[in-house]
Design a protein around this motif. Sequence first.
Motif, mmCIF file in Angstrom:
data_model
loop_
_atom_site.group_PDB
_atom_site.id
_atom_site.type_symbol
_atom_site.label_atom_id
_atom_site.label_comp_id
_atom_site.label_asym_id
_atom_site.label_seq_id
_atom_site.Cartn_x
_atom_site.Cartn_y
_atom_site.Cartn_z
ATOM 1 N N PRO A 426 0.821 -1.211 0.000
ATOM 2 C CA PRO A 426 0.000 0.000 0.000
ATOM 3 C C PRO A 426 0.857 1.265 0.000
ATOM 4 N N PRO A 427 0.450 2.285 -0.744
ATOM 5 C CA PRO A 427 1.198 3.546 -0.750
ATOM 6 C C PRO A 427 0.941 4.316 0.562
ATOM 7 N N ARG A 428 1.806 5.285 0.836
ATOM 8 C CA ARG A 428 1.653 6.076 2.064
ATOM 9 C C ARG A 428 0.623 7.182 1.829
ATOM 10 N N ALA A 429 -0.080 7.503 2.896
ATOM 11 C CA ALA A 429 -1.062 8.585 2.815
ATOM 12 C C ALA A 429 -0.364 9.927 2.868
ATOM 13 N N LEU A 430 -0.772 10.868 1.995
ATOM 14 C CA LEU A 430 -0.179 12.200 1.981
ATOM 15 C C LEU A 430 -0.622 13.006 3.203
ATOM 16 N N LYS A 431 -1.834 12.801 3.672
ATOM 17 C CA LYS A 431 -2.365 13.464 4.868
ATOM 18 C C LYS A 431 -2.981 12.394 5.752
ATOM 19 N N PRO A 432 -2.164 11.765 6.596
ATOM 20 C CA PRO A 432 -2.646 10.614 7.372
ATOM 21 C C PRO A 432 -3.877 10.907 8.203
ATOM 22 N N THR A 433 -3.965 12.123 8.730
ATOM 23 C CA THR A 433 -5.112 12.409 9.591
ATOM 24 C C THR A 433 -6.380 12.696 8.808
ATOM 25 N N GLU A 434 -6.228 13.040 7.533
ATOM 26 C CA GLU A 434 -7.393 13.419 6.744
ATOM 27 C C GLU A 434 -7.772 12.368 5.701
ATOM 28 N N SER A 435 -6.859 11.483 5.383
ATOM 29 C CA SER A 435 -7.090 10.512 4.301
ATOM 30 C C SER A 435 -8.059 9.423 4.737
ATOM 31 N N ARG A 457 -6.434 8.640 -5.900
ATOM 32 C CA ARG A 457 -5.129 8.895 -6.516
ATOM 33 C C ARG A 457 -4.445 10.118 -5.914
ATOM 34 N N GLU A 458 -5.203 11.181 -5.531
ATOM 35 C CA GLU A 458 -4.605 12.404 -5.017
ATOM 36 C C GLU A 458 -4.228 12.303 -3.545
ATOM 37 N N LEU A 459 -4.694 11.257 -2.863
ATOM 38 C CA LEU A 459 -4.483 11.176 -1.416
ATOM 39 C C LEU A 459 -3.379 10.212 -1.008
ATOM 40 N N PHE A 460 -2.886 9.416 -1.963
ATOM 41 C CA PHE A 460 -1.866 8.421 -1.620
ATOM 42 C C PHE A 460 -0.714 8.504 -2.623
ATOM 43 N N ASP A 461 0.487 8.242 -2.107
ATOM 44 C CA ASP A 461 1.705 8.340 -2.925
ATOM 45 C C ASP A 461 2.475 7.035 -2.831
ATOM 46 N N PRO A 462 2.559 6.292 -3.965
ATOM 47 C CA PRO A 462 3.299 5.023 -3.923
ATOM 48 C C PRO A 462 4.797 5.273 -3.814
#
Length: 496
Positions: A426-435, A457-462
């Motif tokens: 799984p890719p990491r969340a760009l905003k962990p508290t909001e994703s 696609r806009e909320l996670f970064d592989p």
Amino acid sequence: MGRTPRLTEAERKLWNAFPTGDFVELGLVTCGIGPVAGENAPKDGDTWGPERSIRAKVISSLLLGARDAGGGSVPAVRLRGARITGRLTITGGTIQHELVLEGCYLDEPIQLTNCTTQTIRLTDCAFPGLSAGGMRVAGHLSLSGSHITGTVRVGRAQFERGLWLGGTRIVGDDEWALYAKAAVVDSGMYLRNADLTGGIELVGARLNAGFFLEDAKLRNPGKEALTADNMVVEDTLRCTRGFQADGCLRLRGARINGTLEIRGIIRSPDTRYALHLSHMEARELLLKPAEPIDGVVTLAHSRVGTLHDDPDTWPEKLRLNGLTYERLRGSGVKRRIEWVTRDPEGFRPQPYEQLAAWYLSDGNDALARRTQLAKLRARRQTQGLGSRAWGRLLDVAVGYGYRPWLAGMWFALLLAIGTVVFALNPPRALKPTESPDFNAFGYTFDLLLPLPAFGQRELFDPGGWTQWLAYALIVSGWILATALIAGATRILRRPQ
């Protein structure tokens, strides 16, 4: 009437029989068409003596009125088993009486140029050629069963009741065995069981009751066995049963107001075409030779009502560019795409378009699409490197738009791969508290669509190598979308 000429005993018999038209028999002969052309024609006629000899001058004199006809009967020259000495020549005259020679031997060629005649029958005879250009026959001309060692020339002639060469053997003394350019033949032209060495010239001829070549043998290897440009045939032109042509059959521009039937053997590998049917019109064409034609066959720019053929005897080299037809008959409906790919000069789009149009008119939509796809694949081979690459991509992705289900298959495959990979990595969340919670299926779906649907696609970064997979999925999605649009545009675009 003038004074009776000095006659031999044989000639006196003919002179006396003329007013009643009786046969004069000077020897035993075998008449009738046999299995071998010209076999009944006399072979030793040059050895016949005075008791069987008639001067050609006596015959021409009778035909031109040197003897009173009398009343109560129909005068004619009818002679059997005779040797005709000298040249039988009547040029520009009017012959009011029939001439019938059976089993006769003529020392010299016959010349009847520009004559107007009644029926002339030279059957089972042997003679060295006939020159009768421009003659008008108020009846028929028959050379059936004869053996002719010279060209038969009847150019511009007219035959009210037919031209018969059944069982005739002709060995031409030049390029032609039978020269009948611009001839007009009513009641049929018959060459059944004929054997001709040299070509047949029928350019511009008009045959008003058919042309019949059953069991005929035409021998002119390396040249044209039949030349019939712009010929008009009413009813049927039949090359069937044991028909064989060693040389090109050329009917360029001919018009067959009926059926053209070819079922024999044609061999001409050393001419440009073995069967030349370009710019021709026929209501029905039966092209079912006994074996595949040896040489190139062209039907280019012809118009055919109904075409019958057989895949087992399709020629290896077949030009169909410009051919139009209303109906196709015969087996191998699904193999027609192979049929249009045999042009020795390479890709031509029109045969594919014509075949697709016929498939549609016949209710075979799937085969019509398959034909269009085959056309695009064939065209690709003629294009540059870039166009070939793009074409191959369109083909693989969506079958040039004719197989849109391929795009769904590729999308499903890529979606499955991405879902599995991103579920395991799984890719990491760009905003962990909001994703929101990560969803591998929704994330992969968003990567494949040009416009994201689930907002993943806009909320996670592989990271790592999965980043390259994400890029590949994005590019693949754009390619599939572009291919679908290009394919749909190609299908919906009006044909040029």
